[in-house]
Design an enzyme around this catalytic site. Structure first.
Site, PDB file in Angstrom:
ATOM      1  N   THR A  88     -23.281   8.629  15.074  1.00  9.62           N
ATOM      2  CA  THR A  88     -23.858   8.415  16.415  1.00  9.62           C
ATOM      3  C   THR A  88     -25.255   9.015  16.480  1.00  9.62           C
ATOM      4  O   THR A  88     -26.042   8.642  17.333  1.00  9.62           O
ATOM      5  CB  THR A  88     -22.979   9.043  17.521  1.00  9.62           C
TER       6      THR A  88
ATOM      7  N   LYS B  60     -28.788   7.822  18.555  1.00  9.51           N
ATOM      8  CA  LYS B  60     -29.633   8.704  19.377  1.00  9.51           C
ATOM      9  C   LYS B  60     -31.090   8.600  18.944  1.00  9.51           C
ATOM     10  O   LYS B  60     -32.009   8.532  19.763  1.00  9.51           O
ATOM     11  CB  LYS B  60     -29.126  10.150  19.282  1.00  9.51           C
TER      12      LYS B  60
ATOM     13  N   HIS C 106     -11.200   7.971  12.394  1.00 10.33           N
ATOM     14  CA  HIS C 106     -12.604   8.392  12.289  1.00 10.33           C
ATOM     15  C   HIS C 106     -13.110   8.560  10.867  1.00 10.33           C
ATOM     16  O   HIS C 106     -14.269   8.911  10.673  1.00 10.33           O
ATOM     17  CB  HIS C 106     -12.822   9.716  13.029  1.00 10.33           C
TER      18      HIS C 106
ATOM     19  N   LYS D   8     -27.334  16.062   9.793  1.00 16.25           N
ATOM     20  CA  LYS D   8     -25.943  15.732   9.455  1.00 16.25           C
ATOM     21  C   LYS D   8     -25.225  17.028   9.122  1.00 16.25           C
ATOM     22  O   LYS D   8     -25.846  17.962   8.620  1.00 16.25           O
ATOM     23  CB  LYS D   8     -25.859  14.847   8.186  1.00 16.25           C
ATOM     24  N   ARG D   9     -23.927  17.071   9.350  1.00 17.29           N
ATOM     25  CA  ARG D   9     -23.144  18.148   8.760  1.00 17.29           C
ATOM     26  C   ARG D   9     -23.330  18.073   7.238  1.00 17.29           C
ATOM     27  O   ARG D   9     -23.450  16.969   6.684  1.00 17.29           O
ATOM     28  CB  ARG D   9     -21.663  17.983   9.086  1.00 17.29           C
TER      29      ARG D   9
ATOM     30  N   LYS E 253     -22.836  12.577   2.719  1.00 17.14           N
ATOM     31  CA  LYS E 253     -24.016  12.351   3.566  1.00 17.14           C
ATOM     32  C   LYS E 253     -25.317  12.476   2.757  1.00 17.14           C
ATOM     33  O   LYS E 253     -26.387  12.200   3.248  1.00 17.14           O
ATOM     34  CB  LYS E 253     -23.998  13.310   4.760  1.00 17.14           C
TER      35      LYS E 253
END
Length: 840
Positions: free
Chosen positions: A662, A666, A376, A567-568, A573
């Protein structure tokens, strides 16, 4: 039934009635008792009483199907799929269950005839906070798809008493509160004490002529809790089994005299702490003993359960047990969701070699054919590397097995590449250094028959960079399985208006086969459809704006663009790039999510975003055009509100760092346009929709690699770009922290000297791309046409498609469209019995 044309209008009609009336013609009877226990007057039911009554009623409709499904598996003895994950980010269960069983209309009717509000009851349910982010939510989507596709699948994990913390923002800072999600009970789980199992820790290994024995161990009991996982409208109900740690009754009592009885009982907590709390780390490895205990606890209990089920006699056969393990990989597939359950590999070898007395080579062959591993992340700080000393103390026999696996593995490499010492070092399971460590990803690769990444670009990086030596040795082992999301939760449940609109145009079969969304292409120029899509989006935005006003006391204009960054918090990110753009351009709104406690830079980023929001929202000129809101405690149920209301989805990670994402899928499915880099699944989204229908900007993977080669110098961009300089100088000068001008020095210092993710390098391209976004948003019709093209291209990103690929390419099973008869339909009486009436 959701998805059927007109169901949403009918639901509104029911709600408008709002009066008590007999429920005539309903296909189901719903019993909601009026007597309650929650209020001061014991005859007055509280909203929570009603929620539990409704949940138990819906659960009753599940249970018959659940038992039927397990009976069916017991009789047919199909190959079983075991999905091992330390996280299952399930969110709420009630509405999802009603949708998958086709009960939503009947429940709506009954609830509104009692004068209650269904949405209020749904809001009472706590999110099952058993995950951090993407990895855990993916596991939840996969369980939904496996049940919908009729696979005999089981999710195995830990029943954390406390999930990821509840995030509160106080004076712009993140504050963590315990997530006591079980405090009111959980109507969706069933404790199964009859399947409680022992798990061993510590101790020592004794070798004799009969083999190795792990002795003098400390025992912890694993108590399973089962949660039903219904498929969509097919009467299949699979099981998620989560383990809870319990101390045995004799725990430590042998070591104490009677006077120390109290202390002995208190010490039981040490054992039960194993399932107490979820480590809130996303893409970050923390080598804590308790975490390793959790990882071994879940795999040890799960493998005992798997072997028990494998040995159990097939229905109708005369054999009491399967005693030969040759057929094990034909009956069992185990998917490791990242390296967290990697100890399953040495544990299965221990069972085969030490307990079942199989020869090593045979045991290893069966083990490899049973396991598959999903990677991952490519971030080095996220890859698990456990210290050898810790493993030796906690799991001494497993360390010996890992050493043996490694020795045989290295002997094989040495025979293929004689004298290549460097290659042996790179491919070893044991990393030498100041602290000897076990590379868990290497263990997973060597012990599995399949290794997959989660998006095309990620799988390519895994093969050509991260695990290049392993891919060169066994290229056939490496695969890609692009992630997906379940359309049941992420369209039907969270965006019923859009779901109904699509069903009216192309029929309702798309819910099971999302590729049918391509039929929407023929409506791209249909003016009526364009207006209807825009209207649904506007309704969702108005609803979300009301939520923000109620929860955050910030009034926003629903006609403005909702630009959302979910996002975390992590440097890769690049929430900081969004923040710099806010400072520069007077742009749109920003929403972000919790950071792991103690993660200093993440907490500083949260504080900076909130400090910028404070200035922007209170500026008399800017504040009328722009609002910045940091949504606290982001979770599945909040995502279900945010995503349908979003216009622009921020997917701006440095190319080559996001495995897949993901959230991007969405947003795409719910009619948001994407601004993003060519990273993760964005690449395939651009392939499906056409790059011209996304706002793609910035460096590609090869550009990042070239910049790394040349050397990234943040100062050059700062000197060359006046807007960037001005934004950074405002942060440096204390403009956003007048009471403490040096507050954000660490953030600025990181951006100049330690930014592995090159925020400044993509800043200019990002700002220009945002200008294109603003320009298109002013042309509502052109914007909505692009939205329709994106929705029409979202079919690939269903988790049903992902699971079909896993099933065929890795697990070697075929999905089934068989519909198990519901409990109210008779079955052959001779097939209706299983031991104790239910299979486990």
């Amino acid at each position: 039934q959701p998805g059927k044309p007109g169901w949403r209008r009918r639901r509104r009609r029911i709600r408008r009635r709002g009066r008590r009336k007999c429920c005539v013609g309903s296909s189901y009877r719903i019993f909601l008792p009026l007597g309650g226990t929650g209020g001061r007057d014991r005859n007055v039911a509280t909203p929570r009483d009603y929620y539990f009554a409704l949940a138990h009623t819906v659960r009753d409709h599940l249970v018959g199907r659940w038992i039927r499904t397990q009976q069916y598996y017991y009789e047919k003895d199909p190959k079983r799929i075991y999905y091992l994950s330390l996280e299952f980010y399930m969110g709420r269960t009630l509405q999802n269950t009603m949708i998958n069983l086709g009960l939503q209309n009947a429940c709506d009717e009954a609830v509104y005839q009692l004068g209650l509000d269904m949405e209020e009851l749904e809001e009472i349910e706590e999110d099952a906070g058993l995950g951090n982010g993407g990895l855990g939510r993916l596991a939840a989507c996969f369980l939904d798809s496996m049940a919908t596709l009729g696979l005999a699948a089981y999710g195995y994990g830990i029943r954390y008493e406390y999930g990821i913390f509840n995030q509160k923002i106080r004076d712009g800072w993140q504050v963590e509160e315990a997530d006591d999600w079980l405090r009111h009970g959980n109507p969706w789980e069933k404790a199964r004490p009859e399947y409680m199992l022992p798990v061993h820790f510590y101790g020592r290994v004794e070798h004799s002529a009969s083999g190795a024995k792990w002795i003098d161990t400390q025992v912890v009991l694993a108590l399973p809790y089962d949660t039903p996982v219904p498929g969509y409208m097919n009467n299949t109900v699979n099981t998620m089994r989560l383990w809870s740690a319990r101390a045995p009754n004799d725990f430590n009592l042998r070591d104490f005299n009677v006077g120390d009885y109290i202390q002995a009982v208190l010490d039981r907590n040490l054992a039960e702490n194993i399932s107490r709390v979820l480590y809130p780390n996303d893409n970050f490895f923390e080598g804590k003993e308790l975490r390793l205990k959790q990882e071994y606890f879940v795999v040890a209990a799960t493998l005992q359960d798997i072997i028990r089920r494998f040995k159990a006699s097939k229905f109708g056969s005369t054999d009491s047990v399967r005693t030969v393990f040759d057929s094990f990989p034909d009956q069992v597939a185990i998917q490791l969701n990242d390296t967290h359950p990697a100890m399953a590999i040495p544990e299965l070898m221990r069972i085969f070699v030490d307990i079942e007395k199989l020869p090593w080579d045979k045991a290893w062959d069966i083990t490899k054919r049973t396991f598959a591993y999903t990677n991952h992340t490519v971030l080095p700080e996220a890859l698990e590397r456990w210290p050898v000393d810790l493993v030796e103390k906690l799991l001494p026999r497993h360390l010996q097995i890992i050493y043996e696996i490694n020795q045989r593995h290295l002997d094989h490499i040495a025979s293929l590449f004689p004298n290549d010492v460097e290659r042996l070092r790179r491919m070893s399971l044991i990393e030498e250094g100041d602290t000897k460590r076990i590379n868990m990803a290497h263990l997973c690769i060597v012990g599995s028959h399949a290794v997959n990444g989660v998006a095309k670009i990620h799988s390519e990086i895994v093969k050509t960079q991260v695990f290049e030596d392993f891919a060169e040795l066994e290229p056939e082992k490496f695969q890609n399985k692009t992630n997906g999301i379940t359309p049941r939760r992420w369209l039907l449940l969270c965006n019923p208006g859009l779901a109904e609109l699509i069903a009216e145009k192309i029929g309702e079969d798309y819910v099971r086969d999302l590729s049918q969304l391509t039929k929407l292409h023929k409506f791209v120029d249909d003016d009526l459809f364009i207006r209807e899509v825009a209207k649904v989006k506007q309704e969702n935005k108005v609803k979300f704006a009301l939520y923000l006003e109620k929860e955050y006391k910030v009034k926003i204009n629903p006609s403005s663009m909702f630009d959302v960054h979910v996002k975390r918090i992590h440097e890769y990110k690049r929430q900081l790039m969004n923040c710099l753009h806010i400072i520069t351009m007077v742009p749109r709104g920003c929403s972000s999510t919790p950071a792991a406690p103690g993660y200093h830079m993440a907490k500083m980023i949260i504080k900076l975003i909130n400090a910028v929001a404070q200035v922007v929202n209170n500026d008399p000129v800017v504040g009328s055009k722009l609002k910045v809101i940091f949504l606290e405690n982001y979770r599945v149920s909040l995502a279900e509100k945010v995503i349908p209301a979003t216009d622009l989805s921020e997917q701006i990670s440095t190319a080559g760092t996001e495995a897949s994402g993901t959230g991007n899928m969405k947003f795409m499915l719910n009619g948001a346009l994407t601004i993003g880099t060519m990273d993760g699944a964005n690449v395939e989204m651009a392939e499906e929709a056409g790059e011209e229908n996304l706002f793609i900007f910035g460096m590609r993977v090869e550009d990042v690699t070239e910049l790394d080669r040349k050397g990234y110098n943040a100062q050059l961009y700062y000197d060359r770009l006046p807007e960037l300089k001005q934004a950074v100088d405002q942060i440096k000068s204390g403009f956003f922290s007048p009471n403490d001008p040096n507050l954000f020095n660490d953030v600025v210092n990181m951006l100049f000297h330690h930014d592995r993710f090159k925020v400044f390098a993509d800043y200019e391209a990002y700002v220009k791309c945002q200008e294109k976004v603003s320009e298109l948003y002013l042309n509502s019709k052109a914007w909505t046409k692009m939205v329709i093209r994106n929705i029409a291209a979202a079919g690939k990103f269903s988790s049903d498609r992902t699971i079909k690929e896993y099933a065929r390419d890795i697990w070697h099973v075929e999905p089934s469209d068989l519909k198990i008869p519901p409990p109210n339909e008779p079955r052959d009486a001779g097939q209706d019995k299983t031991p104790n009436g239910t299979a486990a």
